[in-house]
Design a protein around this motif. Structure first.
Motif, short mmCIF file in Angstrom:
data_model
loop_
_atom_site.label_atom_id
_atom_site.label_comp_id
_atom_site.label_asym_id
_atom_site.label_seq_id
_atom_site.Cartn_x
_atom_site.Cartn_y
_atom_site.Cartn_z
N VAL A 99 0.86 -1.18 0.00
CA VAL A 99 0.00 0.00 0.00
C VAL A 99 0.89 1.23 0.00
O VAL A 99 1.83 1.33 0.80
CB VAL A 99 -0.91 0.02 1.25
CG1 VAL A 99 -1.65 1.35 1.36
CG2 VAL A 99 -1.89 -1.14 1.20
N VAL A 100 0.64 2.16 -0.92
CA VAL A 100 1.38 3.42 -0.95
C VAL A 100 0.37 4.57 -0.85
O VAL A 100 -0.71 4.51 -1.44
CB VAL A 100 2.23 3.58 -2.23
CG1 VAL A 100 3.27 2.49 -2.33
CG2 VAL A 100 1.36 3.59 -3.48
N SER A 101 0.71 5.58 -0.08
CA SER A 101 -0.21 6.69 0.12
C SER A 101 -0.12 7.73 -0.97
O SER A 101 -1.05 8.49 -1.21
CB SER A 101 0.05 7.34 1.49
OG SER A 101 1.39 7.76 1.58
N ASN A 102 1.02 7.77 -1.67
CA ASN A 102 1.22 8.76 -2.71
C ASN A 102 0.94 8.15 -4.08
O ASN A 102 1.60 7.20 -4.50
CB ASN A 102 2.66 9.28 -2.65
CG ASN A 102 2.88 10.51 -3.52
OD1 ASN A 102 2.38 10.58 -4.65
ND2 ASN A 102 3.63 11.47 -3.02
N ILE A 103 -0.03 8.71 -4.79
CA ILE A 103 -0.41 8.18 -6.11
C ILE A 103 0.78 8.15 -7.06
O ILE A 103 0.93 7.23 -7.87
CB ILE A 103 -1.56 9.02 -6.70
CG1 ILE A 103 -2.82 8.87 -5.85
CG2 ILE A 103 -1.86 8.61 -8.14
CD1 ILE A 103 -3.95 9.79 -6.27
N ASN A 104 1.66 9.15 -6.95
CA ASN A 104 2.79 9.25 -7.87
C ASN A 104 3.83 8.16 -7.66
O ASN A 104 4.71 7.99 -8.50
CB ASN A 104 3.45 10.63 -7.73
CG ASN A 104 2.51 11.77 -8.09
OD1 ASN A 104 1.73 11.66 -9.03
ND2 ASN A 104 2.56 12.86 -7.33
N TYR A 105 3.76 7.44 -6.54
CA TYR A 105 4.75 6.41 -6.25
C TYR A 105 4.38 5.04 -6.82
O TYR A 105 5.16 4.11 -6.77
CB TYR A 105 4.94 6.26 -4.74
CG TYR A 105 5.74 7.35 -4.08
CD1 TYR A 105 6.11 8.50 -4.78
CD2 TYR A 105 6.14 7.25 -2.75
CE1 TYR A 105 6.84 9.50 -4.17
CE2 TYR A 105 6.87 8.26 -2.13
CZ TYR A 105 7.21 9.39 -2.85
OH TYR A 105 7.93 10.38 -2.24
#
Length: 469
Positions: free
Chosen positions: A348-354
């Protein structure tokens, strides 16, 4: 349409980009002056730098004539209050709410009655994780409700059979009936032709039946292994939802996520989950997890301590699912787990750009809770024939599910004779329960269920073409 977006964070900006490209009149309300200034410089819309939880601000934004009010700030309370303040005005109200326990105050419960649609990022992210694990955690999965095909992504590694070949050559080389429907290359989305040459590090989006996609991934060295042992890192909302689904599956019970089975076309894991281990560094959280999941193993430990993997023999798990509040820790611990022998990793990543960065680093499935709520919001805004929307992270491309209406100009015409908007591709058509990838001579009929890939700027025209309105 006039649409007011409360909150200029990642979700708000992403929604605004999509809606502005479709020629909607968008207003963003953002309290942070620096963020508001940055949005005003980047987007062609009115930006109001004032607190949104004041009726005077909403009136200034045009709430009295708006069609939609979408509140997606990081604060549940602000989102609920904004919708409550707009209760006597016409907009369809959508709120992002993370905490679904509304018994804290009578005021918040009252405001809930004014909301037409509640979207929860953790629930939507959990659905995506569960879906991917059910299919072996090989890649992200886009499952369609109207056809028996799936879409999966594939990063082209060094030495891949795809690298250096044209799209047509790559499909012929594998001898399978699948479609390379799109390529993400250096933050740009390419709708390929047969002559488009595939490069290393391209992110391909493949469309076919689940069986064919399994054969494709097996042929390139990524076989679908049965998931029997799951290691979940992080006992928060997402981790609990995932654990609950599979412990109920293990015990033969139906839970809140059992309806997902309908999306899998009966192709759930063939062997029962045998072991689930949950790791969290918070002692009180672990106590609650142990009580709630008595059949699972709960470990109170810090996953950043690399000795934990060896001491607890974690390399024997089939998949690691990292769901902590730190996307850096999620990605790093997942990569380390794969290095030690765990075959599949979901983060799970919180930053869409990652998302694309994590995929290229070797994470098999990357899920962003923020990005997960964009699709259900767009689905409700885009009425007409569109029954579902699937966005591709960090691109301006949507995949739409829609049904051909009787008054559509498409009825009775061959695909080659239909003037589609630029960069639009009809990926699949389902008729009488049979899905096909339409070629130039395919004749459309009323009731055909279509999967269409299009730029967001063309979405309304595509909808009009299919509906005939």
């Amino acid at each position: 349409m006039k649409i007011i977006i409360i909150g200029g964070g990642e979700v708000g900006v992403q929604l605004a980009k999509q809606l502005i490209s479709e020629q909607n009149d968008v207003v963003i309300v953002e309290m942070d002056a620096s963020c508001a200034s940055d949005i005003a410089n980047k987007l062609d819309c009115l930006v109001i730098n004032e607190p949104a939880n004041k009726i005077s601000t909403l009136i200034k934004a045009g709430v009295e004539t708006a069609d939609y009010l979408i509140s997606v700030t990081d604060s549940d309370e602000v989102n609920l209050i904004c919708c409550g303040l707009a209760a006597t005005h016409p907009p369809f109200k959508i709120a992002r709410v993370r905490n679904l326990d509304f018994e804290s105050t009578e005021m918040l419960k009252a405001n809930m009655k004014s909301i037409d649609l509640v979207v929860n990022p953790e629930v939507e992210a959990s659905r995506k994780i569960i879906r991917s694990i059910e299919h072996g955690a090989i890649s992200d999965i886009i499952a369609f409700s109207s056809i028996d095909m799936h879409m999966r992504n594939l990063i082209v590694d060094e030495g891949s059979v795809f690298a250096g070949k044209s799209v047509q050559e790559a499909c012929q080389a594998l001898g399978k009936e699948f479609l390379i429907s799109g390529i993400v290359r250096r933050h740009s989305f390419i709708i390929p032709s047969g002559a488009t040459v595939i490069e290393e590090e391209d992110n391909l989006y493949l469309l076919a039946t689940s069986e064919v996609l399994d054969e494709v991934y097996d042929a390139i060295g990524k076989p679908r292994d049965h998931i029997e042992n799951i290691l979940i890192v992080g006992g928060g909302v997402v981790g609990r939802h995932v654990a609950e689904h599979f412990t109920q599956k293990q015990n033969g019970n139906r839970g809140p996520f059992s309806e997902l089975a309908a999306l899998f076309n009966g192709r759930a894991v063939k062997k029962d989950i045998r072991q689930i281990k949950i790791v969290d560094r918070d002692y009180e959280c672990c106590k609650q997890l142990a009580e709630h999941f008595p059949s699972s193993m709960v470990l109170n430990a810090d996953i950043s301590d690399e000795t934990i993997f060896e001491e607890e023999r974690m390399s024997g798990f089939d998949v690691i699912v990292t769901t902590t509040d730190s996307h850096e820790l999620n990605v790093l611990s997942a990569l380390y787990a794969k290095k030690l022998g765990i075959k599949r990793a979901v983060s799970v990543v919180s930053n869409i750009n990652y998302i694309n960065i994590a995929l290229r680093l070797g994470i098999d499935v990357v899920v962003s809770p923020k990005n997960s709520i964009i699709d259900p919001i767009l689905k409700h805004i885009r009425t007409g024939t569109v029954s579902a929307i699937h966005s591709i992270a960090d691109t301006d491309v949507d995949i739409m599910e829609a049904r051909v209406q009787g008054k559509s100009a498409m009825c009775g015409k061959q695909l080659k004779d239909i003037k589609l908007p630029e960069d639009t591709l009809i990926l699949s058509a389902n008729r009488d329960g049979r899905s096909v990838i339409p070629r130039g001579g395919f004749v459309f009929e009323e009731g055909d269920d279509l999967i269409v890939l299009a730029r967001a700027s063309s979405a309304s025209r595509v909808d009009g073409l299919i509906s005939g309105e």
